[in-house]
Design an enzyme around this catalytic site. Structure first.
Site, PDB file in Angstrom:
ATOM      1  N   HIS A 186       0.838  -1.201   0.000  1.00 28.52           N
ATOM      2  CA  HIS A 186       0.000   0.000   0.000  1.00 28.52           C
ATOM      3  C   HIS A 186       0.880   1.260   0.000  1.00 28.52           C
ATOM      4  O   HIS A 186       0.723   2.137  -0.842  1.00 28.52           O
ATOM      5  CB  HIS A 186      -0.916  -0.033   1.239  1.00 28.52           C
ATOM      6  N   GLU A 187       1.816   1.325   0.907  1.00 32.20           N
ATOM      7  CA  GLU A 187       2.668   2.524   1.003  1.00 32.20           C
ATOM      8  C   GLU A 187       3.543   2.677  -0.242  1.00 32.20           C
ATOM      9  O   GLU A 187       3.769   3.782  -0.723  1.00 32.20           O
ATOM     10  CB  GLU A 187       3.541   2.472   2.271  1.00 32.20           C
ATOM     11  N   HIS A 190       1.675   4.249  -3.015  1.00 29.37           N
ATOM     12  CA  HIS A 190       1.670   5.713  -2.874  1.00 29.37           C
ATOM     13  C   HIS A 190       2.960   6.283  -3.459  1.00 29.37           C
ATOM     14  O   HIS A 190       2.953   7.245  -4.215  1.00 29.37           O
ATOM     15  CB  HIS A 190       1.589   6.124  -1.394  1.00 29.37           C
ATOM     16  N   HIS A 196      -5.585   6.869  -2.878  1.00 25.69           N
ATOM     17  CA  HIS A 196      -6.535   5.840  -2.454  1.00 25.69           C
ATOM     18  C   HIS A 196      -7.632   5.682  -3.503  1.00 25.69           C
ATOM     19  O   HIS A 196      -8.035   6.652  -4.135  1.00 25.69           O
ATOM     20  CB  HIS A 196      -7.133   6.217  -1.096  1.00 25.69           C
ATOM     21  N   TYR A 242      -9.989   2.173   1.085  1.00 29.91           N
ATOM     22  CA  TYR A 242     -10.306   2.196   2.521  1.00 29.91           C
ATOM     23  C   TYR A 242     -11.180   0.989   2.852  1.00 29.91           C
ATOM     24  O   TYR A 242     -11.841   0.426   1.977  1.00 29.91           O
ATOM     25  CB  TYR A 242     -11.146   3.432   2.875  1.00 29.91           C
TER      26      TYR A 242
HETATM   27 ZN   LIG Z   1      -2.685   5.124   1.993  1.00 24.73          ZN
END
Ligand SMILES: [Zn+2]
Ligand SMILES: *[C@@H]1O[C@H](CO)[C@@H](O)[C@H](O)[C@H]1NC(C)=O
Ligand SMILES: *[C@@H]1O[C@H](CO)[C@@H](O)[C@H](O)[C@H]1NC(C)=O
Ligand SMILES: *[C@@H]1O[C@H](CO)[C@@H](O)[C@H](O)[C@H]1NC(C)=O
Ligand SMILES: *[C@@H]1O[C@H](CO)[C@@H](O)[C@H](O)[C@H]1NC(C)=O
Length: 519
Positions: A186-187, A190, A196, A242
């Site tokens: 996930h990071e 980014h 997101h 999310y």
């Molecule tokens: Zn995030």
């Protein structure tokens, strides 16, 4: 000895005696469960072997919920829960923030791992990065002297900047929390320039934001961003989405509800999704034919995947199951034959990269392949063609999973039940393939055998098949303390399946095998 009375199910006056012994036997079963609870046989399975693969399988909470938990006390000012502000610029502007492509079409992203991490943590982070390297043209390489690189370290929480910001940019993967594949991926996404998923500008067509359950202070975490969606559909399964309850201020009330089908899963727990991989390849304009398959089982038909990649010369399928071992069965193989399969072939790797050990080495032609069992929950299928893919470069396969087992393709080996000589665990299904070179047979001799008592092999049992499919002829089904004769395969493959139910553990079995030239 006493159980001999029951062994052959004799219907005589011994029946009463048999029932008494059976009853005595049952109350001395090694399980602590009380006898009257017959239904407990059908309790939902709890797989004892899961624990050792904690980083590789589903966790109790979705990835973003975990991220928020570890960022609670973060000293960093974070947007949308885990995005660091880009040096005085808006956190949500990614102009010129993509990593650069080199002449060989690869996007090399140098990274450095903090020396604070243990070897296990380093290995886990490296494996999380390896998925990108395998499936996309974004390749993570250890930094030597490059000016721009990811400086991955244990900061205050789990967070990242968006895209390349220049210099050694910190990606915070805090020890004791953030070091899991899902959070790292996930990071890292980014850091590759992605926001997101539910901040896409078209998200209102796919999810409802329940503002009434989100504190006004947190509304900013649900702002929309003018992202380039690369023409791809909304991805509920993205690792960048999310969870259903992220930022909800009311227990049990969701902050996000998918529509039109509210029960669609959001907030997943495993890492990159198939569409995440697609998105990265689109964003970085990677000319790559690669696919990610997840879940407990599924099928792959190379035709369905390769149709839009007809000019590619190789395709990759990374299979990751939510269980200890990935299992692959080829149902059809039709690959242009060549001497030594040198031009067109299929190779299967025991791991997530083409550098992993090989399970199936260069198969071509039109042959029946044995069931392949990986040593872990990941397997990589590579299809290579020296021409473009045509109707004669094709395969069909199904994947599934097992708790234990393996592929034994070397001579003079030993197979045994999980944990042997300790008691085997409850509720396991093991699958092993013993696979000799063509023109050989397999001789299998048991040196120990003790499973749960059952005269008809209903509970715990071992099945041996003369071939590698569930439809192959049965060589035998064994249980209890049966004495098993030495077995010889007809062809060059044997399939060994072990099953244990939710009660009674015994030492299990041990057997040695060797290969002999077919007579
Ligand atoms: Zn995030
Ligand atoms: C949750 O947030 C909403 C909207 O800001 C607010 O009206 C509501 O009172 C909050 N609920 C709780 C339990 O704090
Ligand atoms: C592949 O496509 C065929 C026909 O288009 C379809 O019947 C089949 O289910 C597909 N297989 C997979 C694994 O998607
Ligand atoms: C396997 O064992 C047999 C008999 O002990 C021996 O002759 C043979 O060389 C061994 N093969 C390998 C590959 O070790
Ligand atoms: C193993 O099984 C084979 C086949 O039945 C038999 O010929 C051989 O003697 C056995 N070997 C041992 C060591 O029991």
């Amino acid at each position: 000895m006493t159980l001999m009375y029951c062994r052959y199910g004799i219907i005589t006056r011994r029946v009463t005696k048999c029932l008494i012994f059976l009853w005595l036997y049952l109350i001395t079963r090694t399980t602590p469960l009380p006898l009257p609870k017959w239904n407990s046989r059908y309790d939902p399975p709890v797989h004892p072997l899961h624990a050792q693969y904690k980083d590789e399988i589903d966790d109790a909470e979705d990835i973003f919920t975990q991220i928020l938990k570890y960022n609670k006390g973060s000293t960093m000012k974070l947007y949308h829960g885990d995005i660091a502000m880009n040096r005085g610029l808006s956190a949500t502007q990614c102009t010129d923030c993509l990593w650069t492509k080199s002449a060989d079409e690869a996007v090399n992203v140098p990274y450095r791992l903090s020396s604070d991490y243990t070897d296990d943590e380093k290995s886990l982070i490296t494996r999380a990065l390896q998925d990108f390297t395998t499936l996309t043209c974004v390749h993570f390489v250890e930094r030597s002297t490059e000016a721009n690189y990811l400086d991955i370290g244990s900061g205050s929480g789990c967070w990242s900047y968006i895209g390349k910001v220049g210099g050694g940019q910190f990606v915070s993967v805090m020890k004791n929390g953030c070091v899991s594949r899902g959070i790292i991926q996930h990071e890292i996404q980014h850091a590759l320039g992605f926001y997101h998923e539910q901040s896409r500008r078209d998200r209102d067509a796919h999810v409802d934001v329940m503002w009434q359950y989100i504190a006004a202070d947190d509304w900013g975490n649900f702002e929309k961003i003018d992202t380039d969606n690369l023409g791809l559909v909304y991805d509920y399964a993205s690792v960048m989405h999310y969870g259903r309850y992220s930022f909800s201020n009311t227990t049990g009330q969701p902050s996000l509800v998918p529509k039109p089908e509210p029960s669609v899963d959001i907030g997943q727990r495993y890492g990159l999704s198939q569409l995440d991989v697609y998105k990265i390849n689109k964003m970085y304009n990677c000319k790559l034919c690669s696919f990610l398959l997840t879940g407990t089982s599924g099928s792959l038909d190379s035709k369905n995947y390769t149709s839009e990649y007809s000019s590619a010369s190789s395709c990759l399928w990374l299979i990751r199951v939510n269980n200890n071992k990935a299992v692959l069965q080829f149902d059809a193989l039709d690959v242009q034959p060549s001497a030594g399969c040198s031009s067109d072939y299929i190779t299967v790797y025991d791991g997530a990269s083409t550098m992993s050990p090989v399970l199936l080495d260069r198969a071509c032609g039109n042959q029946a392949l044995p069931l392949l069992v990986a040593s872990g929950n990941v397997m990589l299928v590579e299809m290579v063609s020296d021409r473009a893919f045509t109707a004669t470069t094709d395969f069909k396969a199904t994947y599934s999973s097992a708790n234990c087992g393996g592929t034994y393709n070397y001579d003079n080996g030993t197979i045994f039940s999980p944990g042997y000589p300790n008691l085997y665990p409850n509720l396991v299904d093991c699958i092993s393939t013993i696979w000799a070179p063509a023109g050989h047979q397999i001789v299998l001799n048991f040196t120990a055998f003790e499973l749960e008592f059952s005269s008809s092999c209903l509970y715990d049992y071992l099945i041996i098949k003369d071939g590698s499919r569930s439809s192959s002829p049965l060589l035998g089904k064994f249980c209890w303390d049966m004495s098993i004769p030495g077995l010889i395969s007809t062809g060059n493959v044997l399939l060994v399946q072990f099953h244990s139910d939710s009660w009674v553990n015994k030492p299990g079995y041990k057997a040695t095998y060797y290969f002999v030239k077919s007579s």
